[in-house]
Design an enzyme around this catalytic site. Structure first.
Site, PDB file in Angstrom:
ATOM      1  N   HIS A  70      -3.308  -4.126 -15.512  1.00 19.80           N
ATOM      2  CA  HIS A  70      -3.495  -5.567 -15.725  1.00 19.80           C
ATOM      3  C   HIS A  70      -4.266  -6.153 -14.542  1.00 19.80           C
ATOM      4  O   HIS A  70      -4.114  -5.724 -13.403  1.00 19.80           O
ATOM      5  CB  HIS A  70      -2.161  -6.286 -15.927  1.00 19.80           C
ATOM      6  N   ASP A  72      -4.347  -9.538 -13.724  1.00 16.77           N
ATOM      7  CA  ASP A  72      -3.805 -10.761 -13.119  1.00 16.77           C
ATOM      8  C   ASP A  72      -2.815 -10.427 -12.012  1.00 16.77           C
ATOM      9  O   ASP A  72      -2.230  -9.337 -11.969  1.00 16.77           O
ATOM     10  CB  ASP A  72      -3.165 -11.658 -14.175  1.00 16.77           C
ATOM     11  N   ASP A 102       0.065  -4.240  -6.776  1.00 16.44           N
ATOM     12  CA  ASP A 102       0.357  -4.623  -8.162  1.00 16.44           C
ATOM     13  C   ASP A 102      -0.811  -5.401  -8.755  1.00 16.44           C
ATOM     14  O   ASP A 102      -0.795  -6.613  -8.772  1.00 16.44           O
ATOM     15  CB  ASP A 102       1.627  -5.471  -8.171  1.00 16.44           C
ATOM     16  N   GLU A 134      -0.469 -10.235 -17.810  1.00 12.60           N
ATOM     17  CA  GLU A 134       0.718  -9.380 -17.852  1.00 12.60           C
ATOM     18  C   GLU A 134       1.875 -10.047 -17.117  1.00 12.60           C
ATOM     19  O   GLU A 134       3.036  -9.952 -17.545  1.00 12.60           O
ATOM     20  CB  GLU A 134       0.402  -8.022 -17.219  1.00 12.60           C
ATOM     21  N   GLU A 135       1.578 -10.709 -16.013  1.00  7.83           N
ATOM     22  CA  GLU A 135       2.620 -11.266 -15.156  1.00  7.83           C
ATOM     23  C   GLU A 135       3.360 -12.433 -15.798  1.00  7.83           C
ATOM     24  O   GLU A 135       4.405 -12.845 -15.306  1.00  7.83           O
ATOM     25  CB  GLU A 135       2.016 -11.716 -13.817  1.00  7.83           C
ATOM     26  N   GLU A 162       1.176   0.934 -12.848  1.00 15.05           N
ATOM     27  CA  GLU A 162       2.016   0.086 -11.999  1.00 15.05           C
ATOM     28  C   GLU A 162       2.483   0.886 -10.779  1.00 15.05           C
ATOM     29  O   GLU A 162       2.578   2.120 -10.825  1.00 15.05           O
ATOM     30  CB  GLU A 162       3.233  -0.412 -12.789  1.00 15.05           C
ATOM     31  N   HIS A 356       4.417  -8.811  -5.230  1.00 17.75           N
ATOM     32  CA  HIS A 356       4.874 -10.198  -5.366  1.00 17.75           C
ATOM     33  C   HIS A 356       5.304 -10.807  -4.029  1.00 17.75           C
ATOM     34  O   HIS A 356       5.865 -11.908  -4.018  1.00 17.75           O
ATOM     35  CB  HIS A 356       6.026 -10.311  -6.368  1.00 17.75           C
TER      36      HIS A 356
END
Length: 383
Positions: A70, A72, A102, A134-135, A162, A356
């Site tokens: 992903h 984003d 990530d 995705e997030e 991931e 994150h």
């Protein structure tokens, strides 16, 4: 290795926070692939502000391998970054920047493999799949998978990149995120029994969620492959009330269920709704017939549980050089690929311990290890 780092530097520079467009990154990848005469398909959202990308290298008439990631990233707002989040910084063997772990590190390694893929005599195709949003609920990949369903030949395997520290992962929990809105009846707090206190009824619902969560911990519901080994329920956001001397008419809270792959998270939502209808609404409407409780879905994706004896697991073990299969606590798009009939595994560079967070990073060693894993994959699918 230097090619992967250079590509990661470019990818990190694109601010693809989920609230922003990812088109600059997607168009960069499209142009990069075009330099190697690799065509790709862009699948836009309705506003044409974001897009998925799908490209194929190799023979089109046999099942191949999807390398999926992903584009984003999560926001940096309010986080105490000591380094610029959208510029790659190298320090002591680590590469810092939002999305390095990530999961732009994996995407960079995949793109770095393209020149070798183009030159190789492949006996099966390699597909590159990049998604958006995705997030915020695995939103973009759904239209990508819908497009793949129309193709005559389905992929043989999907590797979601991931961050797993390059450990082969076969499973993760599914997720259902819900919102509950409680509408009561306001009045002066001196006459509280004449009103319907929406916050207090929200508290009763949240308490019931806790009791449901405790029941899910029972040994007969557990799966030792996961940590924690049971499905979990938690309330993450709540708001309501106007002033202390006003009985609150409205309250809203958001909750989520992280369910083991064998369990249906909607059952938790149904139990809570039944409790609301049978236990709370009659009491609320005895005071005010305008009272109500409503539930709405915010996001959802299925869990993943790939069989350790499946071809997908065997292929991943060969590429990783390890059969020490694991599971992860976080969710991925893997469950959606698997539900679409594409056997799926998860393996990528970096650790979600850094994902994150401020000063997110991936180590140079992890990036090099991902390059090596993809090279092993390449060798195994050459004629």
């Amino acid at each position: 290795m230097s090619h992967s780092v250079d590509l990661l530097k470019t990818l990190v520079a694109f601010d693809t926070t989920s609230r922003e467009s990812n088109l600059q990154l997607i168009e960069f990848v499209r142009d990069y692939l075009a330099n190697f005469s690799v065509p790709c398909e862009l699948i836009y959202n309705e506003q044409r502000s974001k897009a998925n990308l799908f490209a194929s290298i190799g023979p089109a008439d046999v099942p191949g391998i999807v390398l999926s990631g992903h584009t984003d990233v999560v926001p940096v707002d309010g986080q105490p970054w000591t380094l610029p989040p959208f510029a790659l910084t190298e320090r002591e063997g680590k590469l810092y920047g939002r999305g390095t772990a990530d999961m732009k590190g994996y995407i960079a390694c995949v793109l770095a493999l393209v020149p070798a893929l183009v030159q190789a005599d492949l006996r099966m195709p390699v597909h590159i799949a990049l998604s958006y949003d995705e997030e915020v609920g695995c939103l973009g990949v759904r239209s990508l998978l819908k497009a793949l369903q129309q193709r005559p030949v389905k992929p043989r395997l999907c590797i979601i990149g991931e961050p797993t520290e390059l450990k082969p992962v076969l499973g993760h929990k599914g997720k259902l995120a819900m919102r509950c809105d409680i509408h009561g009846e306001a009045c002066h707090s001196a006459y509280a029994p004449l009103g319907v206190n929406a916050i207090e009824y929200a508290a009763e619902l949240i308490g019931e969620l806790g009791r449901i969560g405790n029941r899910l911990k029972a040994p007969e519901h557990q799966d030792a492959r996961f940590d924690p080994p049971f499905s979990t329920v938690q309330t993450g956001v709540i708001s309501g009330g106007k002033a202390l001397n006003i009985v609150p008419a409205d309250c809203r809270f958001d909750f989520e269920i992280r369910a083991l792959p064998a369990q249906d998270p909607s059952e938790v939502a149904q139990q809570l709704q039944l409790y609301a209808e049978q236990q709370l609404l009659p009491r609320m409407r005895a005071v005010s017939e305008h009272s109500g409780i409503s539930f709405s879905e915010l996001s959802a994706y299925p869990g993943l549980a790939t069989d350790a004896h499946s071809e997908a697991a065997e292929l991943l073990a060969a590429f990783c050089g390890s059969r020490e299969f694991a599971t992860v606590a976080f969710g991925t798009e893997g469950g959606l690929f698997d539900a679409a009939g594409i056997p799926t595994v998860v393996c990528g560079p970096g650790s979600m311990d850094q994902g994150h967070k401020p000063d997110e990073f991936v180590s140079l060693d992890q990036l090099a290890g991902c390059d090596q894993m993809l090279q092993r994959m390449l060798l195994s699918i050459c004629r």
